[in-house]
Scaffold this motif. Sequence first.
Motif, short mmCIF file in Angstrom:
data_model
loop_
_atom_site.label_atom_id
_atom_site.label_comp_id
_atom_site.label_asym_id
_atom_site.label_seq_id
_atom_site.Cartn_x
_atom_site.Cartn_y
_atom_site.Cartn_z
N ARG A 2 0.83 -1.21 0.00
CA ARG A 2 0.00 0.00 0.00
C ARG A 2 0.87 1.25 0.00
O ARG A 2 0.57 2.23 -0.68
CB ARG A 2 -0.89 -0.04 1.25
CG ARG A 2 -1.93 0.99 1.27
CD ARG A 2 -3.13 0.44 0.51
NE ARG A 2 -4.30 1.18 0.86
CZ ARG A 2 -5.09 1.73 -0.06
NH1 ARG A 2 -4.83 1.58 -1.30
NH2 ARG A 2 -6.14 2.39 0.31
N ARG A 3 1.97 1.23 0.79
CA ARG A 3 2.88 2.38 0.84
C ARG A 3 3.53 2.62 -0.53
O ARG A 3 3.70 3.76 -0.92
CB ARG A 3 3.98 2.13 1.87
CG ARG A 3 3.57 2.45 3.26
CD ARG A 3 4.76 2.42 4.16
NE ARG A 3 4.45 1.55 5.29
CZ ARG A 3 5.30 1.02 6.11
NH1 ARG A 3 6.58 1.21 5.93
NH2 ARG A 3 4.92 0.28 7.10
N GLU A 4 3.87 1.53 -1.19
CA GLU A 4 4.53 1.66 -2.48
C GLU A 4 3.59 2.30 -3.51
O GLU A 4 3.99 3.17 -4.28
CB GLU A 4 4.97 0.29 -2.96
CG GLU A 4 5.94 0.34 -4.11
CD GLU A 4 6.50 -1.04 -4.43
OE1 GLU A 4 6.70 -1.85 -3.52
OE2 GLU A 4 6.70 -1.29 -5.62
N LYS A 6 1.13 4.36 -2.80
CA LYS A 6 0.97 5.76 -2.42
C LYS A 6 2.19 6.57 -2.86
O LYS A 6 2.07 7.69 -3.34
CB LYS A 6 0.78 5.87 -0.90
CG LYS A 6 0.40 7.23 -0.43
CD LYS A 6 0.02 7.24 1.02
CE LYS A 6 -0.46 8.61 1.40
NZ LYS A 6 -0.96 8.66 2.75
N ARG A 7 3.38 5.97 -2.71
CA ARG A 7 4.61 6.65 -3.10
C ARG A 7 4.62 6.88 -4.62
O ARG A 7 5.02 7.94 -5.09
CB ARG A 7 5.80 5.82 -2.68
CG ARG A 7 7.11 6.55 -2.81
CD ARG A 7 8.24 5.76 -2.26
NE ARG A 7 8.09 4.36 -2.72
CZ ARG A 7 9.03 3.45 -2.62
NH1 ARG A 7 10.16 3.75 -2.08
NH2 ARG A 7 8.84 2.24 -3.05
N ARG A 8 4.13 5.92 -5.41
CA ARG A 8 4.06 6.09 -6.87
C ARG A 8 3.11 7.22 -7.24
O ARG A 8 3.39 8.02 -8.12
CB ARG A 8 3.58 4.79 -7.51
CG ARG A 8 4.63 3.76 -7.63
CD ARG A 8 4.12 2.57 -8.42
NE ARG A 8 4.97 1.42 -8.23
CZ ARG A 8 4.61 0.18 -8.40
NH1 ARG A 8 3.38 -0.10 -8.76
NH2 ARG A 8 5.46 -0.80 -8.22
N GLU A 9 1.96 7.29 -6.53
CA GLU A 9 1.01 8.37 -6.80
C GLU A 9 1.61 9.72 -6.49
O GLU A 9 1.44 10.67 -7.24
CB GLU A 9 -0.27 8.16 -5.98
CG GLU A 9 -1.12 7.01 -6.47
CD GLU A 9 -2.33 6.79 -5.57
OE1 GLU A 9 -2.99 5.77 -5.78
OE2 GLU A 9 -2.61 7.62 -4.69
N GLU A 10 2.33 9.83 -5.36
CA GLU A 10 2.98 11.09 -5.00
C GLU A 10 4.04 11.47 -6.03
O GLU A 10 4.18 12.63 -6.39
CB GLU A 10 3.61 10.99 -3.61
CG GLU A 10 2.61 10.92 -2.48
CD GLU A 10 3.27 10.64 -1.15
OE1 GLU A 10 2.53 10.60 -0.15
OE2 GLU A 10 4.50 10.46 -1.10
N LYS A 11 4.76 10.47 -6.51
CA LYS A 11 5.79 10.74 -7.51
C LYS A 11 5.15 11.25 -8.79
O LYS A 11 5.63 12.20 -9.41
CB LYS A 11 6.60 9.47 -7.78
CG LYS A 11 7.77 9.68 -8.68
CD LYS A 11 8.59 8.42 -8.83
CE LYS A 11 9.75 8.64 -9.76
NZ LYS A 11 10.51 7.43 -9.98
#
Length: 106
Positions: A2-4, A6-11
């Motif tokens: 899930r964190r990964e 979210k990190r892709r979306e932020e990127k």
Amino acid sequence: KRREEKRREEKRDGERGEGGEALCSAPRGEQREETGAEMSATATVTSTRKLVEQLRCEVGIKRLKVSQAATDLKQFCLQNAPQDPLLTGIHPNTNPFRPFKPCLIL
């Protein structure tokens, strides 16, 4: 996991302009590039498929012996020789390439 995500979306959001449009139109990192060996294998498979397709097309071609083809060609040439303008020449009245005579009206 899930964190990964979210990190892709932020990127992705960081790579967009103020209006949300993408700053770079290149494809994302999900598509990995092929190495030299993988490209070679892919090219080999592709060329082999093309070769197989070509051979399948050629299987259906009717083949003649050269002697039979030569006999048929000779017969065709002899039958059409009287109508061949390269052998018989072109009649001067029907020659579209004859030189035109100058106008004699003065």
